[in-house]
Design an enzyme around this catalytic site. Structure first.
Site, PDB file in Angstrom:
ATOM      1  N   MET A  91       0.808  -1.153  -0.041  1.00  0.00           N
ATOM      2  CA  MET A  91      -0.083   0.018  -0.077  1.00  0.00           C
ATOM      3  C   MET A  91       0.781   1.146  -0.148  1.00  0.00           C
ATOM      4  O   MET A  91       0.325   2.282   0.258  1.00  0.00           O
ATOM      5  CB  MET A  91      -0.892  -0.078   1.221  1.00  0.00           C
ATOM      6  CG  MET A  91      -1.927  -1.201   1.107  1.00  0.00           C
ATOM      7  SD  MET A  91      -3.365  -0.785   2.010  1.00  0.00           S
ATOM      8  CE  MET A  91      -2.704  -0.606   3.661  1.00  0.00           C
TER       9      MET A  91
ATOM     10  N   ALA B 157       4.046   3.986   0.940  1.00  0.00           N
ATOM     11  CA  ALA B 157       4.964   4.554   1.911  1.00  0.00           C
ATOM     12  C   ALA B 157       5.796   3.538   2.482  1.00  0.00           C
ATOM     13  O   ALA B 157       5.872   3.071   3.656  1.00  0.00           O
ATOM     14  CB  ALA B 157       3.880   4.984   3.349  1.00  0.00           C
TER      15      ALA B 157
ATOM     16  N   HIS C  49       9.269   1.038   3.199  1.00  0.00           N
ATOM     17  CA  HIS C  49      10.229   1.271   4.026  1.00  0.00           C
ATOM     18  C   HIS C  49      11.035  -0.039   3.807  1.00  0.00           C
ATOM     19  O   HIS C  49      10.807  -1.019   2.985  1.00  0.00           O
ATOM     20  CB  HIS C  49      10.064   1.237   5.503  1.00  0.00           C
ATOM     21  CG  HIS C  49       8.902   0.275   5.735  1.00  0.00           C
ATOM     22  ND1 HIS C  49       8.906  -1.241   5.961  1.00  0.00           N
ATOM     23  CD2 HIS C  49       7.438   0.558   5.873  1.00  0.00           C
ATOM     24  CE1 HIS C  49       7.913  -1.661   6.140  1.00  0.00           C
ATOM     25  NE2 HIS C  49       6.909  -0.848   6.365  1.00  0.00           N
TER      26      HIS C  49
ATOM     27  N   HIS D 218       9.304  -3.555   3.345  1.00  0.00           N
ATOM     28  CA  HIS D 218       8.773  -3.814   1.966  1.00  0.00           C
ATOM     29  C   HIS D 218       9.928  -4.263   1.093  1.00  0.00           C
ATOM     30  O   HIS D 218      10.001  -5.245   0.268  1.00  0.00           O
ATOM     31  CB  HIS D 218       8.405  -2.770   1.527  1.00  0.00           C
ATOM     32  CG  HIS D 218       6.998  -1.841   2.091  1.00  0.00           C
ATOM     33  ND1 HIS D 218       6.824  -0.897   2.892  1.00  0.00           N
ATOM     34  CD2 HIS D 218       5.612  -2.583   2.229  1.00  0.00           C
ATOM     35  CE1 HIS D 218       5.735  -0.769   3.406  1.00  0.00           C
ATOM     36  NE2 HIS D 218       4.787  -1.750   2.910  1.00  0.00           N
TER      37      HIS D 218
ATOM     38  N   ASP E 224       2.505  -9.030   9.044  1.00  0.00           N
ATOM     39  CA  ASP E 224       0.900  -9.176   9.081  1.00  0.00           C
ATOM     40  C   ASP E 224       0.705 -10.726   8.908  1.00  0.00           C
ATOM     41  O   ASP E 224       0.424 -11.200   7.902  1.00  0.00           O
ATOM     42  CB  ASP E 224       0.421  -8.633   7.778  1.00  0.00           C
ATOM     43  CG  ASP E 224       0.668  -7.016   7.976  1.00  0.00           C
ATOM     44  OD1 ASP E 224      -0.123  -6.270   8.482  1.00  0.00           O
ATOM     45  OD2 ASP E 224       1.808  -6.631   7.133  1.00  0.00           O
TER      46      ASP E 224
ATOM     47  N   MET F 167       9.019  -2.326  11.482  1.00  0.00           N
ATOM     48  CA  MET F 167       8.722  -1.401  10.647  1.00  0.00           C
ATOM     49  C   MET F 167       7.422  -1.274  10.305  1.00  0.00           C
ATOM     50  O   MET F 167       6.765  -2.469  10.037  1.00  0.00           O
ATOM     51  CB  MET F 167       9.895  -1.622   9.384  1.00  0.00           C
ATOM     52  CG  MET F 167      11.110  -1.116   9.917  1.00  0.00           C
ATOM     53  SD  MET F 167      12.339  -1.214   8.422  1.00  0.00           S
ATOM     54  CE  MET F 167      13.929  -0.710   9.234  1.00  0.00           C
TER      55      MET F 167
ATOM     56  N   ARG G   8       2.732   3.129   9.278  1.00  0.00           N
ATOM     57  CA  ARG G   8       1.962   3.652  10.004  1.00  0.00           C
ATOM     58  C   ARG G   8       3.056   4.472  11.068  1.00  0.00           C
ATOM     59  O   ARG G   8       2.716   5.351  11.716  1.00  0.00           O
ATOM     60  CB  ARG G   8       0.889   2.748  10.824  1.00  0.00           C
ATOM     61  CG  ARG G   8      -0.272   2.424  10.166  1.00  0.00           C
ATOM     62  CD  ARG G   8      -1.168   1.676  10.914  1.00  0.00           C
ATOM     63  NE  ARG G   8      -2.721   1.702  10.196  1.00  0.00           N
ATOM     64  CZ  ARG G   8      -2.884   0.796   9.266  1.00  0.00           C
ATOM     65  NH1 ARG G   8      -1.863  -0.285   9.001  1.00  0.00           N
ATOM     66  NH2 ARG G   8      -4.185   0.812   9.056  1.00  0.00           N
TER      67      ARG G   8
HETATM   68  P1  AMP Z   1       1.615  -2.877   3.506  1.00  0.00           P
HETATM   69  O1  AMP Z   1       2.012  -1.936   2.450  1.00  0.00           O
HETATM   70  O2  AMP Z   1       1.606  -2.510   4.718  1.00  0.00           O
HETATM   71  O3  AMP Z   1       0.072  -3.526   3.010  1.00  0.00           O
HETATM   72  O4  AMP Z   1       2.537  -4.002   3.486  1.00  0.00           O
HETATM   73  C1  AMP Z   1       2.787  -4.667   2.356  1.00  0.00           C
HETATM   74  C2  AMP Z   1       3.626  -6.111   2.622  1.00  0.00           C
HETATM   75  O5  AMP Z   1       4.795  -5.728   3.214  1.00  0.00           O
HETATM   76  C3  AMP Z   1       2.772  -6.983   3.438  1.00  0.00           C
HETATM   77  O6  AMP Z   1       2.977  -8.183   2.997  1.00  0.00           O
HETATM   78  C4  AMP Z   1       3.394  -6.764   4.855  1.00  0.00           C
HETATM   79  O7  AMP Z   1       3.294  -7.870   5.503  1.00  0.00           O
HETATM   80  C5  AMP Z   1       4.882  -6.513   4.471  1.00  0.00           C
HETATM   81  N1  AMP Z   1       5.456  -5.621   5.347  1.00  0.00           N
HETATM   82  C6  AMP Z   1       4.777  -4.607   6.147  1.00  0.00           C
HETATM   83  N2  AMP Z   1       5.910  -4.413   7.224  1.00  0.00           N
HETATM   84  C7  AMP Z   1       6.641  -5.393   7.085  1.00  0.00           C
HETATM   85  C8  AMP Z   1       8.212  -5.392   7.896  1.00  0.00           C
HETATM   86  N3  AMP Z   1       8.286  -4.560   8.531  1.00  0.00           N
HETATM   87  N4  AMP Z   1       8.891  -6.451   7.546  1.00  0.00           N
HETATM   88  C9  AMP Z   1       8.535  -7.307   6.497  1.00  0.00           C
HETATM   89  N5  AMP Z   1       7.597  -7.297   5.696  1.00  0.00           N
HETATM   90  C10 AMP Z   1       6.762  -6.119   6.132  1.00  0.00           C
END
Ligand code: AMP
Length: 282
Positions: free
Chosen positions: A30, A32, A34, A37, A152, A186, A189
């Protein structure tokens, strides 16, 4: 990196790569972005010939409209990070491209128990929205491999069920959680936290580690109570849950058993920001 905003040219490019015998690894996000990702991108680069990331803030998975409105957007930096990581393609669709028939959906995913606990309980409808967008993206991309973050964890279990239930021949990789040096997981949010709150927030990881360290010799109810105090004392205003569960089914465990694959999970609010984390115990 080639950037696609529309499905048709993206599908054409994928078809071209596939006809050359190249495998596709897919990293849905989604934005933003770091280092968490980027660790998924690196895993995809290792396993597949072509790595495709998507950035789509999925309105269907936000049960809280304010959370959706406040979700951080940093598209220029995201593109920079993805290019730096040598991502091959980025899919950047509009809401209309993903949901041409509108946001309300007649399809209900049969997630059963998985949807009634933890994140499912506190964010009603969230996993329906997650399934809807991931199913749609998988249908468009048909990747060989899908990379999700352990951060997640319940989402990984939900998507594993989606792949099984719909016989989708994509291999799921669960990538370990990337953390700040403080231990804080990380998360996009975290951008909404003050420096002070970000420091305090590492207590979630400390509390999960406390559970892990004492799981074999202390009753789970005592451990959960102690973890709760740790997080509350550090300044979190609300705790949704601290649970110790079967890592496969996410059913709560009452007692330790060294033969059970066990996971501790937590969700809590600081400065109005909801953070989640988890730690495998054995
Ligand atoms: P999001 O952008 O939050 O929907 O996350 C996209 C993907 O990155 C999802 O599969 C998350 O589980 C993964 N993700 C988010 N934060 C982390 C993290 N700190 N370490 C590893 N993967 C992450």
């Amino acid at each position: 990196m080639i950037i696609f905003k529309e499905i048709t040219p993206l599908k054409e490019a994928i078809l071209q790569f596939k006809s050359n015998g190249e495998s596709i690894g897919f990293v849905p996000t989604m934005g933003a972005l770091h280092s968490g990702h980027i660790s998924l991108i690196k895993e995809s680069l290792k396993n597949d010939n072509i790595t495709l990331a998507s950035i789509f803030v999925n309105p269907a998975q936000f049960n809280d409209q304010k959370d959706f409105e406040k979700y951080p957007v940093a598209i220029e930096n995201d593109i920079f990070l993805l290019e730096q990581a040598k991502t091959d393609m980025l899919f950047l669709p509009s809401v209309n491209e993903i949901y041409p028939e509108g946001l309300s959906s007649p399809v209900k995913y049969g997630l059963g128990y998985l949807e009634t606990i933890l994140e499912g309980f506190y964010r009603p409808g969230h996993f329906q929205g997650v399934c809807r967008v991931v199913h749609r993206l998988l249908d468009i991309i048909k990747p060989d491999d899908l990379f999700l973050g352990q951060k997640d964890y319940q989402q990984c279990m939900v998507i594993r069920k989606l792949l099984t239930d719909f016989s989708i021949p994509t291999q799921l990789y669960i990538v370990p959680t990337e953390r700040e040096t403080s231990g804080l997981a990380m998360s996009s949010r975290n951008l909404r936290l003050s420096v002070e709150a970000k420091q305090k927030a590492s207590v979630i990881y400390d509390a999960l580690n406390f559970i892990k360290k004492h799981s074999a010799d202390t009753p789970f109810t005592v451990l959960k109570g102690h973890a709760l105090s740790m997080i509350t004392d550090a300044g979190f205003e609300k705790i949704d849950y601290i649970e110790i569960c079967d890592a496969t089914t996410l059913m709560p465990f009452e007692d330790y058993n060294k033969n059970n694959k066990t996971i501790a999970l937590a969700a809590a609010f600081i400065e109005g920001v909801r953070l989640i984390d988890n730690l495998l115990i054995n």
